[in-house]
Design a protein around this motif. Structure first.
Motif, short mmCIF file in Angstrom:
data_model
loop_
_atom_site.label_atom_id
_atom_site.label_comp_id
_atom_site.label_asym_id
_atom_site.label_seq_id
_atom_site.Cartn_x
_atom_site.Cartn_y
_atom_site.Cartn_z
N GLN A 37 -57.49 -33.61 75.08
CA GLN A 37 -58.85 -33.28 74.64
C GLN A 37 -59.73 -34.51 74.75
N GLY A 40 -65.85 -34.45 73.14
CA GLY A 40 -66.93 -33.52 73.46
C GLY A 40 -66.50 -32.30 74.25
N GLN A 41 -65.20 -32.19 74.53
CA GLN A 41 -64.70 -31.06 75.29
C GLN A 41 -63.61 -30.32 74.52
N GLY A 42 -63.26 -29.16 75.02
CA GLY A 42 -62.14 -28.43 74.44
C GLY A 42 -60.83 -28.93 74.99
N PRO A 43 -59.74 -28.64 74.32
CA PRO A 43 -58.43 -29.08 74.82
C PRO A 43 -58.11 -28.46 76.17
N LYS A 44 -57.41 -29.23 77.01
CA LYS A 44 -56.96 -28.75 78.31
C LYS A 44 -55.44 -28.83 78.37
N GLN B 3 -61.83 -20.77 81.68
CA GLN B 3 -62.34 -21.35 80.47
C GLN B 3 -63.53 -20.60 79.91
N GLN B 37 -61.85 -26.76 64.50
CA GLN B 37 -61.31 -28.11 64.51
C GLN B 37 -62.17 -29.01 63.65
N LEU B 43 -56.79 -28.71 64.60
CA LEU B 43 -57.15 -27.48 65.32
C LEU B 43 -56.38 -26.31 64.71
N PHE B 88 -64.08 -23.36 68.76
CA PHE B 88 -63.75 -23.15 70.16
C PHE B 88 -63.28 -21.72 70.38
N LEU B 98 -53.48 -21.19 76.80
CA LEU B 98 -54.85 -21.14 76.31
C LEU B 98 -55.78 -21.96 77.19
N PHE B 100 -59.52 -23.34 76.76
CA PHE B 100 -60.56 -23.53 75.75
C PHE B 100 -61.92 -23.76 76.39
N GLY B 101 -62.97 -23.34 75.65
CA GLY B 101 -64.33 -23.70 76.01
C GLY B 101 -64.67 -25.08 75.48
N LYS B 102 -65.93 -25.46 75.62
CA LYS B 102 -66.36 -26.81 75.24
C LYS B 102 -66.61 -26.94 73.75
N GLY B 103 -66.82 -25.86 73.06
CA GLY B 103 -66.95 -25.90 71.61
C GLY B 103 -68.36 -25.91 71.08
N GLN B 105 -70.55 -27.27 67.77
CA GLN B 105 -70.53 -28.14 66.59
C GLN B 105 -71.40 -27.46 65.52
#
Lengths: 116, 110
Positions: A37, A40-44, B3, B37, B43, B88, B98, B100-103, B105
């Motif tokens: 992670q 600023g991004q989601g986990p990959k 994603q 998260q 998370l 997310f 999974l 995930f997107g960028k989320g 805040q």
């Protein structure tokens, strides 16, 4: 019930050095995942294990990253040599053995890696 | 890419207000999950909605899924300061993997 354990929690290294992260999944969970992670991004997803076998490592940069789960329980993720862009939080997750249906993934606290 | 992408990216609300965030994805899915998260608990899985479901509730959470638009929304009602976190969405592909997107805040102001 104990959760997913990871160590260390923080690591600072210089570029070109090596680093290793450790993960112990929830007892009885056959499937283990490593995620990266970036801020600023989601986990990959980097790699997925089922017991001691690799199910998916298509997004693992194999020239520098390696992972193993020799006895089908705990796992180690290694980076050698590290680059600046490897700075990230490395998350480990585990789930019950996947078969039909979806099993919830439980995440560890992560290891925050800073590469200088 | 599988994603999800959340919209909006950042949200600041007063305690007690509702917070809504959206997620879009690109390919067919079996189910979609939402995660939270924060620094305290890491998370954590919140809710899963299957592709044949349109709406699902869990406590103060409401999730909708529109497979024709390839989008989902998460509503948090009566927000609390403890809801301050990143949220997310994640699509499930392959063997329980999974994406995930960028989320989003979310900051809840007491």
């Amino acid at each position: 019930e104990a959760g997913v354990a990871q160590s260390p929690r923080y690591k600072i290294i210089e570029k070109r050095q090596s680093v290793a992260f450790w993960c112990n999944p929830i007892s009885g969970h056959a499937t283990l995942y490593w995620y990266q992670q970036i801020l600023g991004q989601g986990p990959k997803l980097l790699i997925q294990f089922q017991n001691n076998g690799v199910v998916d490592d298509s997004q693992l940069p194999k020239d520098r990253f390696s992972a193993e789960r020799l006895k089908g329980v705990d796992s180690t993720l290694k980076i050698q040599p590290a680059k600046l862009e490897d700075s990230a939080v490395y998350l480990c997750a585990s789930s019950l053995e996947t078969g039909q249906g979806v099993n919830e993934q439980f995440f560890g606290p992560g290891t925050r890696l800073t590469v200088l | 890419s599988q994603q999800g992408e959340e919209d909006p990216q950042a949200l600041s609300i007063q305690e007690g207000e509702n917070a809504t965030m959206n997620c879009s994805y690109k390919t067919s899915i079996n189910n979609l999950q939402w995660y939270r998260q924060n620094s305290g608990r890491g998370l954590v899985h919140l809710i899963l909605i299957r592709s044949n479901e349109r709406e699902k509730h869990s406590g103060r959470l409401r999730v909708t899924l529109d497979t024709s638009k390839k989008s989902s929304s998460l509503l948090i009602t009566a927000s609390r300061a403890a809801d301050t976190a990143s949220y997310f969405c994640a699509t499930v592909y392959g063997n329980n993997r999974l994406a995930f997107g960028k989320g989003n805040q979310v900051v809840v102001i007491p």
